[in-house]
Design a protein around this motif. Structure first.
Motif, PDB file in Angstrom:
ATOM      1  N   ALA A   1      73.890  21.995  65.703  1.00 57.92           N
ATOM      2  CA  ALA A   1      72.639  20.886  65.782  1.00 57.92           C
ATOM      3  C   ALA A   1      71.724  21.142  66.787  1.00 57.92           C
ATOM      4  O   ALA A   1      70.519  21.021  66.495  1.00 57.92           O
ATOM      5  N   GLY A   2      72.233  21.259  68.057  1.00 61.47           N
ATOM      6  CA  GLY A   2      71.302  21.824  69.121  1.00 61.47           C
ATOM      7  C   GLY A   2      70.516  22.794  68.789  1.00 61.47           C
ATOM      8  O   GLY A   2      69.258  22.968  69.244  1.00 61.47           O
ATOM      9  N   ASN A   3      70.990  24.027  68.231  1.00 65.56           N
ATOM     10  CA  ASN A   3      70.381  24.986  67.752  1.00 65.56           C
ATOM     11  C   ASN A   3      69.092  24.871  66.957  1.00 65.56           C
ATOM     12  O   ASN A   3      67.885  25.347  67.256  1.00 65.56           O
ATOM     13  N   ALA A   4      69.365  23.851  65.933  1.00 65.22           N
ATOM     14  CA  ALA A   4      68.134  23.505  65.005  1.00 65.22           C
ATOM     15  C   ALA A   4      66.981  22.726  65.925  1.00 65.22           C
ATOM     16  O   ALA A   4      65.994  23.157  65.727  1.00 65.22           O
ATOM     17  N   LEU A   5      67.409  21.801  66.847  1.00 68.35           N
ATOM     18  CA  LEU A   5      66.296  21.380  67.630  1.00 68.35           C
ATOM     19  C   LEU A   5      65.658  22.426  68.591  1.00 68.35           C
ATOM     20  O   LEU A   5      64.489  22.389  68.837  1.00 68.35           O
ATOM     21  N   TYR A   6      66.371  23.294  68.814  1.00 70.54           N
ATOM     22  CA  TYR A   6      65.843  24.176  69.769  1.00 70.54           C
ATOM     23  C   TYR A   6      64.776  25.043  69.364  1.00 70.54           C
ATOM     24  O   TYR A   6      63.785  25.286  69.871  1.00 70.54           O
ATOM     25  N   TRP A   7      64.778  25.588  68.013  1.00 70.38           N
ATOM     26  CA  TRP A   7      64.041  26.553  67.636  1.00 70.38           C
ATOM     27  C   TRP A   7      62.752  25.533  67.329  1.00 70.38           C
ATOM     28  O   TRP A   7      61.410  25.770  67.329  1.00 70.38           O
ATOM     29  N   ILE A   8      62.851  24.303  67.020  1.00 73.81           N
ATOM     30  CA  ILE A   8      61.782  23.454  66.643  1.00 73.81           C
ATOM     31  C   ILE A   8      60.896  23.001  67.810  1.00 73.81           C
ATOM     32  O   ILE A   8      59.779  23.006  67.977  1.00 73.81           O
ATOM     33  N   GLU A   9      61.720  22.522  68.884  1.00 71.99           N
ATOM     34  CA  GLU A   9      61.373  22.039  70.138  1.00 71.99           C
ATOM     35  C   GLU A   9      60.458  23.072  71.008  1.00 71.99           C
ATOM     36  O   GLU A   9      59.691  22.872  71.597  1.00 71.99           O
ATOM     37  N   ARG A  10      61.558  24.002  71.059  1.00 75.09           N
ATOM     38  CA  ARG A  10      61.189  24.885  72.084  1.00 75.09           C
ATOM     39  C   ARG A  10      60.155  26.245  71.716  1.00 75.09           C
ATOM     40  O   ARG A  10      59.646  26.871  72.514  1.00 75.09           O
ATOM     41  N   PHE A  11      60.041  26.517  70.371  1.00 74.43           N
ATOM     42  CA  PHE A  11      59.318  27.547  69.835  1.00 74.43           C
ATOM     43  C   PHE A  11      58.166  26.845  68.850  1.00 74.43           C
ATOM     44  O   PHE A  11      57.330  27.922  68.537  1.00 74.43           O
ATOM     45  N   GLY A  12      58.212  25.862  68.726  1.00 79.75           N
ATOM     46  CA  GLY A  12      57.106  25.093  67.677  1.00 79.75           C
ATOM     47  C   GLY A  12      57.483  25.416  66.223  1.00 79.75           C
ATOM     48  O   GLY A  12      56.558  25.736  65.407  1.00 79.75           O
ATOM     49  N   ILE A  13      58.760  26.018  66.007  1.00 77.41           N
ATOM     50  CA  ILE A  13      59.005  25.939  64.411  1.00 77.41           C
ATOM     51  C   ILE A  13      58.772  24.923  63.794  1.00 77.41           C
ATOM     52  O   ILE A  13      59.139  23.943  64.196  1.00 77.41           O
ATOM     53  N   ASP A  14      58.152  24.870  62.659  1.00 80.21           N
ATOM     54  CA  ASP A  14      57.533  23.908  61.655  1.00 80.21           C
ATOM     55  C   ASP A  14      58.836  23.160  60.783  1.00 80.21           C
ATOM     56  O   ASP A  14      58.663  22.161  60.201  1.00 80.21           O
ATOM     57  N   GLY A  15      59.813  24.164  60.576  1.00 82.52           N
ATOM     58  CA  GLY A  15      60.666  23.564  59.541  1.00 82.52           C
ATOM     59  C   GLY A  15      61.830  24.865  59.539  1.00 82.52           C
ATOM     60  O   GLY A  15      61.592  25.996  59.912  1.00 82.52           O
ATOM     61  N   LEU A  16      63.040  24.488  59.112  1.00 85.29           N
ATOM     62  CA  LEU A  16      64.086  25.189  58.868  1.00 85.29           C
ATOM     63  C   LEU A  16      64.544  25.482  57.641  1.00 85.29           C
ATOM     64  O   LEU A  16      64.777  24.303  56.676  1.00 85.29           O
ATOM     65  N   ARG A  17      64.518  26.841  56.992  1.00 83.17           N
ATOM     66  CA  ARG A  17      65.360  26.854  55.440  1.00 83.17           C
ATOM     67  C   ARG A  17      66.560  27.099  55.736  1.00 83.17           C
ATOM     68  O   ARG A  17      67.059  28.109  56.341  1.00 83.17           O
ATOM     69  N   VAL A  18      67.580  26.275  55.489  1.00 79.47           N
ATOM     70  CA  VAL A  18      68.971  26.412  55.550  1.00 79.47           C
ATOM     71  C   VAL A  18      69.559  27.276  54.412  1.00 79.47           C
ATOM     72  O   VAL A  18      69.620  26.681  53.369  1.00 79.47           O
ATOM     73  N   ASP A  19      70.357  28.361  54.937  1.00 74.25           N
ATOM     74  CA  ASP A  19      70.923  29.163  54.106  1.00 74.25           C
ATOM     75  C   ASP A  19      72.222  28.810  53.467  1.00 74.25           C
ATOM     76  O   ASP A  19      73.021  28.107  54.285  1.00 74.25           O
ATOM     77  N   ALA A  20      72.582  28.988  52.208  1.00 75.72           N
ATOM     78  CA  ALA A  20      73.645  29.017  51.664  1.00 75.72           C
ATOM     79  C   ALA A  20      74.708  27.587  51.826  1.00 75.72           C
ATOM     80  O   ALA A  20      75.567  27.491  52.314  1.00 75.72           O
ATOM     81  N   VAL A  21      73.699  26.776  51.498  1.00 73.61           N
ATOM     82  CA  VAL A  21      74.173  25.149  51.759  1.00 73.61           C
ATOM     83  C   VAL A  21      75.644  25.002  50.707  1.00 73.61           C
ATOM     84  O   VAL A  21      76.397  24.443  51.197  1.00 73.61           O
ATOM     85  N   ALA A  22      75.584  25.604  49.570  1.00 78.79           N
ATOM     86  CA  ALA A  22      76.604  25.345  48.576  1.00 78.79           C
ATOM     87  C   ALA A  22      77.837  25.892  49.302  1.00 78.79           C
ATOM     88  O   ALA A  22      78.871  25.197  49.145  1.00 78.79           O
ATOM     89  N   SER A  23      77.950  27.157  49.876  1.00 79.30           N
ATOM     90  CA  SER A  23      79.054  27.433  50.686  1.00 79.30           C
ATOM     91  C   SER A  23      79.491  26.558  51.774  1.00 79.30           C
ATOM     92  O   SER A  23      80.675  26.632  52.117  1.00 79.30           O
ATOM     93  N   MET A  24      78.742  25.632  52.164  1.00 81.93           N
ATOM     94  CA  MET A  24      79.045  24.651  53.230  1.00 81.93           C
ATOM     95  C   MET A  24      79.672  23.483  52.626  1.00 81.93           C
ATOM     96  O   MET A  24      80.720  23.281  53.379  1.00 81.93           O
ATOM     97  N   VAL A  25      78.923  22.953  51.547  1.00 83.40           N
ATOM     98  CA  VAL A  25      79.477  21.573  51.266  1.00 83.40           C
ATOM     99  C   VAL A  25      80.731  21.616  50.074  1.00 83.40           C
ATOM    100  O   VAL A  25      81.309  20.801  49.911  1.00 83.40           O
TER     101      VAL A  25
END
Length: 729
Positions: free
Chosen positions: A387-411
């Motif tokens: 979760a900290g990594n998600a914030l890191y890319w958005i806050e520290r690089f200005g990434i505007d959004g994350l496309r999260v891979d393979a959600v079905a394999s997680m849930v």
């Protein structure tokens, strides 16, 4: 307490097996005075200096040529600010003693890290350039709760694990050390003696930079400054905004022609960004750029989750690419992979000798499809890391959004597993409850901490509520890839037009569930690899029909409810499958190839610009009143017609003819009389079509049709899609 250290302890320390170096090394008050001890292998002499006066206070004594030096000052002297002068035989060196500095991790940080609620763990863990007691150096901190000893090794200490063993914070499982004098750019790893007494060399899970494969060391780097999200970037991500995403693999979008080498981040900024702007894309989505050891994984098997890959340049170079895109008015999305990680020796696998980051049982912790490991989402520290990594890319690089891979394999615990190959949850079900909770926590955290940033789910099942808020029982994503629509429509398009009449519902079925989630319509990289052929290669017929089919399909897609995503190469109809080891086939745009590919490129550019200029095509994507079928049941002619509508009631009429038959006097019922301008025709000669159409527009007639009082008599070009707009009187 006596200042004497027994020889057995000294042997443990000098062999690199002592787990509590701060109990021995540094300065300690004893009954005899102030004992100062250090380990300096290969030194001939070590003296203690008063840091303020540079006066020699004491010459330490070496024990049996082991490199262990010790001595005692009188109780009246209190040299807490001291330095060590080391004689190496051919040179002298004055250093700060790493073991004179106190604990680093504050109690609140330790508590939040252990609890799994530290929003920004990367600010405490990993390597950080800092100053302590006016001494410049680097703090190191790594979570390895079951290790028996952890040391920092690098090019600053001969990669010798005996020289910088770390302090263990038993309450949190974190090892820490401040090493003076080292600087940005130097390489390091953690040498871990694990719970099985096996020595492992591990890259830093929180490293901000790393070496490029095949080398695997972490690199000391400055934590990037925070980037503020502008109102313009927030609005571009909104549900009511036009979103046309250009999906890009940086290593193969374009290469240097003379040696097939990669473009750098800065070269991509100068070439990719202007091209995406010219083509009218609103967003660029990057396949994962996290450091990864295997090119063939396309980045989907990351090891350095906090490190932009070195393949294309430095961390600063990557930020330059993002900043350049933002200056051009283009948002950047990043593919993010919290679903799995590879088992490379230098990575997270068996980090401290246990299944620290992964589930221990392979029925939970091993992906059979990808030969990768699965994060143990039930561990607070793992949840923090991701979760900290998600914030890191958005806050520290200005990434505007994350496309999260393979959600079905997680849930799903039984994802791609046969009976007996998976473990049910505590209630006997197949949902991975801790993964679901992690996803909700991460999406909610992004929503609170980074308003305007988005997350997009690649979720391949009908899991309910993917884009519902967590408080409403959903997963909390903003958007979901509509993989069902993609598969259905591609299955339809690959059919010979003669047979399409029997599969008409493949093109209409998507509207039955179009408003159950906030969908993105993806034609992604997964659809142009592994023998699936390119999008053009799937189209039936001769060359003319293949290109006409693809153009008509794109016209249908850009008008259909849902945001748009197109993988690179699709915008000019690349003929072969995507190959990550080579450039796209830009040569197809040369005149020698007859203009077919230029025609598709022109169409995609015009589709993007028309899409952004016509609010009915995007504003009510997720509202039922934004779409209305006009012709839904003309199976025999394979014709579809529908209305797109905006909040003000403005309309665009869309008609697709998916047969190679020119249809004249094709009548469709409409709601409002007037003159309808033909604002886009995929069969235009400008797109290398046959140039059939309606001479720029058509007037309505008071002839009832399709249960409506007015109608249009149209020419439908073969294999085409038309956009019509009612002109104001």
């Amino acid at each position: 307490m006596s200042g004497t250290i027994d020889r057995g302890t000294i042997q443990q320390l000098t062999s690199g097996h002592y787990a509590d170096p701060f109990s021995i090394l540094g300065i300690h008050k004893t009954t005899d005075g102030y004992a100062i001890r250090t380990f300096a292998p290969n030194a001939t002499q070590v003296s203690v200096l008063d840091k303020d006066t540079q006066k020699t206070l004491l010459t330490l004594t070496q024990t049996d040529q082991t490199g262990f030096f010790s001595g005692t000052l009188s109780p009246s002297e209190t040299p807490y600010r001291y330095q060590l002068m080391i004689d190496w035989g051919d040179a002298q060196q004055i250093i700060e003693d790493p073991y004179r500095f106190g604990p680093l991790l504050q109690a609140l940080d330790a508590w939040l890290l252990a609890e799994g609620t530290h929003l920004r763990p990367y600010e405490r863990l990993g390597a950080h350039l800092t100053s302590m007691d006016n001494v410049n150096g680097v703090t190191f901190a790594v979570w390895a709760p079951n290790a028996t000893r952890v040391s920092v090794v690098g090019d600053f200490n001969f990669w010798d694990g005996r020289r910088h063993p770390m302090r263990f914070r038993r309450e949190s499982g974190i090892w820490e050390l401040f090493i003076p004098h080292i600087h940005e750019g130097q390489l390091y790893k953690y040498e871990i003696i694990d719970c099985n007494n096996i020595t492992r060399l591990k890259a830093d899970p929180y490293a901000f930079a790393a070496e490029m494969r095949p080398d695997t060391a972490s690199r000391i780097s400055q934590l990037p400054a925070r980037v503020t999200m502008t109102q313009q970037r927030r609005q571009a991500n909104d549900f009511t905004a036009p979103m046309s995403v250009y999906e890009v693999h940086l290593g193969s979008w374009r290469r240097h022609p003379h040696d097939n080498s990669w473009l750098s981040y800065r070269e991509l900024a100068d070439q990719l960004v202007p091209y995406a702007k010219y083509m009218g894309f609103t967003h660029i989505e990057l396949l994962p750029i996290n450091e990864h050891p295997f090119d063939g994984s396309w980045g989907y098997q990351p090891v350095g989750m906090y490190a932009p890959t070195r393949r294309f340049g430095t961390l600063e170079d990557f930020r330059y690419l993002i900043e350049t895109a933002h200056q051009a008015g283009i948002n950047i999305l990043l593919d993010w992979v919290p679903a799995h990680f590879p088992d490379d020796d230098h990575g997270l696998a068996q980090f401290d000798g246990t299944a620290q980051f992964e589930y221990s049982d392979p029925r939970e912790g091993y992906h059979q499809d990808w030969n990768t490991l699965i994060y143990n989402y039930s561990r607070h520290e793992v949840r923090n890391y991701l979760a900290g990594n998600a914030l890191y890319w958005i806050e520290r690089f200005g990434i505007d959004g994350l496309r999260v891979d393979a959600v079905a394999s997680m849930v799903y615990r039984d994802y791609s597993r046969a009976d007996g190959e998976w473990i049910p949850n505590q209630y006997g079900g197949n949902e991975n409850l801790e993964a679901i909770e992690f996803i909700r926590y991460t999406n909610k955290t992004i929503g609170i901490e980074c308003p305007g940033a988005i997350t997009v789910a690649e979720e391949s099942t009908d899991f309910a509520g993917v884009t519902l808020p967590p408080e409403a029982g959903g997963l909390g994503f903003h958007y979901k890839w509509n993989l069902g629509w993609m598969h259905d429509t591609l299955d339809y398009m690959k059919l010979d037009p003669v047979y399409r009449q029997y599969h008409h519902n493949l093109m209409t079925f998507g509207m039955y569930y179009a408003h159950t989630e906030n969908f993105v319509l993806p034609l992604s990289h997964d659809e142009v690899v592994h023998g699936k052929r390119s999008l053009l290669g799937r189209m039936p017929g001769d060359t003319w029909q293949q290109f006409a089919n693809l153009r008509a399909y794109y016209g249908f897609m850009w008008a259909h409810p849902g945001k748009k995503l197109l993988f690179m190469g699709g915008e000019f109809a690349q003929g072969r499958e995507w190959n990550h080891d080579s450039s796209l086939d830009w040569h197809l745009l040369d005149p020698i190839h007859g203009g077919w590919h230029n025609g598709v490129q022109n169409l995609v550019r015009d589709l993007n610009h028309c899409y952004q200029q016509q609010s009915p095509l995007y504003q009510l994507d997720y509202a039922e009143n934004g779409f209305e079928w006009l012709v839904v049941d003309d199976h025999q002619n394979s014709v579809f017609a529908f209305i797109r509508r905006d909040q003000s009631g403005n309309e665009v009429i869309v008609i697709s003819n998916f047969t190679p038959v020119l249809r004249e006097n094709y009548r469709i019922g409409i709601n409002l009389p007037g003159h309808y301008k033909e604002i886009l025709n995929t069969d235009s000669e400008y797109y290398h079509g046959s140039n059939a159409g309606n001479l720029g527009g058509v007037d309505s007639e008071a002839i009832p049709s399709h249960h409506r009082a007015y109608s249009l008599s149209l020419v439908l070009p073969p294999l085409s899609t038309l956009y019509l707009q009612r002109e104001a009187k």
